[in-house]
Scaffold this active site. Structure first.
Site, PDB file in Angstrom:
ATOM      1  N   LYS A  54       0.846  -1.202   0.000  1.00  0.00           N
ATOM      2  CA  LYS A  54       0.000   0.000   0.000  1.00  0.00           C
ATOM      3  C   LYS A  54       0.880   1.251   0.000  1.00  0.00           C
ATOM      4  O   LYS A  54       0.608   2.203  -0.734  1.00  0.00           O
ATOM      5  CB  LYS A  54      -0.947  -0.021   1.218  1.00  0.00           C
ATOM      6  N   GLN A  98      -5.194  -1.801   9.224  1.00  0.00           N
ATOM      7  CA  GLN A  98      -5.051  -3.111   8.589  1.00  0.00           C
ATOM      8  C   GLN A  98      -5.718  -4.185   9.455  1.00  0.00           C
ATOM      9  O   GLN A  98      -5.495  -4.260  10.658  1.00  0.00           O
ATOM     10  CB  GLN A  98      -3.553  -3.424   8.383  1.00  0.00           C
ATOM     11  N   ASP A 121     -11.433   2.773   3.459  1.00  0.00           N
ATOM     12  CA  ASP A 121     -11.814   1.359   3.341  1.00  0.00           C
ATOM     13  C   ASP A 121     -13.324   1.203   3.131  1.00  0.00           C
ATOM     14  O   ASP A 121     -13.792   0.147   2.703  1.00  0.00           O
ATOM     15  CB  ASP A 121     -11.449   0.602   4.628  1.00  0.00           C
TER      16      ASP A 121
HETATM   17  N1  GUN Z   1      -7.297  -7.013   5.446  1.00  0.00           N
HETATM   18  C1  GUN Z   1      -7.645  -7.737   4.363  1.00  0.00           C
HETATM   19  N2  GUN Z   1      -8.276  -6.971   3.443  1.00  0.00           N
HETATM   20  C2  GUN Z   1      -8.344  -5.736   3.976  1.00  0.00           C
HETATM   21  C3  GUN Z   1      -8.877  -4.499   3.496  1.00  0.00           C
HETATM   22  O1  GUN Z   1      -9.454  -4.373   2.411  1.00  0.00           O
HETATM   23  N3  GUN Z   1      -8.730  -3.438   4.345  1.00  0.00           N
HETATM   24  C4  GUN Z   1      -8.135  -3.536   5.555  1.00  0.00           C
HETATM   25  N4  GUN Z   1      -8.058  -2.448   6.313  1.00  0.00           N
HETATM   26  N5  GUN Z   1      -7.632  -4.672   6.023  1.00  0.00           N
HETATM   27  C5  GUN Z   1      -7.732  -5.759   5.225  1.00  0.00           C
END
Ligand code: GUN
Length: 290
Positions: A54, A98, A121
């Site tokens: 990211k 996350q 998100d």
């Molecule tokens: N863990 C797995 N997929 C995601 C996601 O799309 N966003 C976040 N914040 N954590 C994740």
């Protein structure tokens, strides 16, 4: 029929290139550099890879990234204070925590603490509500990435019967809403569905978000269906999806591979949502009166 391979790597690169161009223009016009804060609690190896990717995508698109790594013993209270600080920072437009979080921290409480205006998100109840009302603001990145793949491949779901296997808040439920907003007829199946193949065999578009390696096999799929594999399963022999690619690809008219299908799209859409957050915070839209 030779199935059309949907190339998520190429399409995510195209989305990121568009975001990079738009970020440059936005920054020239406003003097604002979009900023994304990513919080990771603990040292889960898969989560660490995602966070690193990211931050790399931020560099590629001209977005500032702020990585906040907290030890796995971090209390919920400390995490909430960190989020509160980020909610107030003017240089942070998007905040992502996350997942999964360590078990002693309540995910629901943490996600609700993120300002809905910075919730890139799309997991905050306010943003889920916008999605449900048919006016998505920040759509969750993985299902939004699926829609982007379909759009860029010229696949319209209008009038299609779309079957989603999985009902998680992150993928299944928002996926169903995004398809519905495009005039698809949507069926959501899950672990309690009786006679799953009955539903999947009638799907013009099948989205597999089950979390079980090669769960969807050829006899569950209609000839000519579009098959989208959201699964990322780590096996000793490497990554594999929720779809048995070898057999299903012989029947599908279009299919996403794993890796290289939906996976790369999630991060590209996160970049798109972060730019949107910066735009909305820089120039909030005037709400139409009733
Ligand atoms: N863990 C797995 N997929 C995601 C996601 O799309 N966003 C976040 N914040 N954590 C994740």
């Amino acid at each position: 029929m030779e199935p059309k391979l949907i190339d998520g790597r190429a399409i995510s690169a195209a989305v990121k290139a568009d975001v990079a161009r738009d970020v440059t223009e936005f920054t020239q016009q406003t003097g604002v550099i979009p900023g994304l804060a990513v919080i990771i609690v603990g040292d889960d190896p898969a989560s660490c890879v995602y966070v690193r990717n990211k931050c790399r995508a931020c560099r590629e698109t001209g977005i500032a990234s702020f990585e906040i790594a907290l030890p796995k013993e971090t209390t919920e209270e400390v995490l909430l204070r960190e989020i509160d600080t980020l909610n107030r920072r003017a240089d942070v437009h998007g905040i992502l925590v996350q997942l999964p979080l360590p078990r002693h921290i309540r995910e629901e409480v943490v996600l609700r603490a993120i300002s809905p205006d910075k919730d890139v998100d799309g997991f905050h109840p306010v943003n889920m509500g916008f999605l449900l009302s048919g006016r998505p603001r920040f759509a969750p990145c993985t299902p939004a990435g699926v829609m982007e793949l379909l759009d860029r491949c010229g696949i319209s779901v209008d009038g299609m019967h779309c079957v989603v296997i999985g009902r998680s808040n992150i993928v299944g439920k928002p996926m169903a809403q995004l398809l519905l907003a495009r005039n698809a007829t949507v069926t959501v199946c899950h672990s309690h569905t009786e006679d799953l193949p009955f539903y999947t065999r009638s799907a013009d578009l099948l989205v597999a978000a089950v979390g079980k390696p090669r769960f969807v096999c050829a006899d569950m799929v209609k000839d000519g269906a579009v098959v989208i594999d959201v699964g990322i399963n780590r096996l000793s022999e490497g990554l594999c999806g929720d779809v048995d690619f070898a057999t299903v690809s012989a029947k599908a008219s279009a299919i996403t591979p794993v890796p290289g299908g939906v996976g790369p799209m999630t991060i590209a859409m996160l970049m798109k949502n972060t730019l949107l957050a910066a735009r909305l915070l820089a120039c909030p839209p005037v709400e139409p009166r009733a």
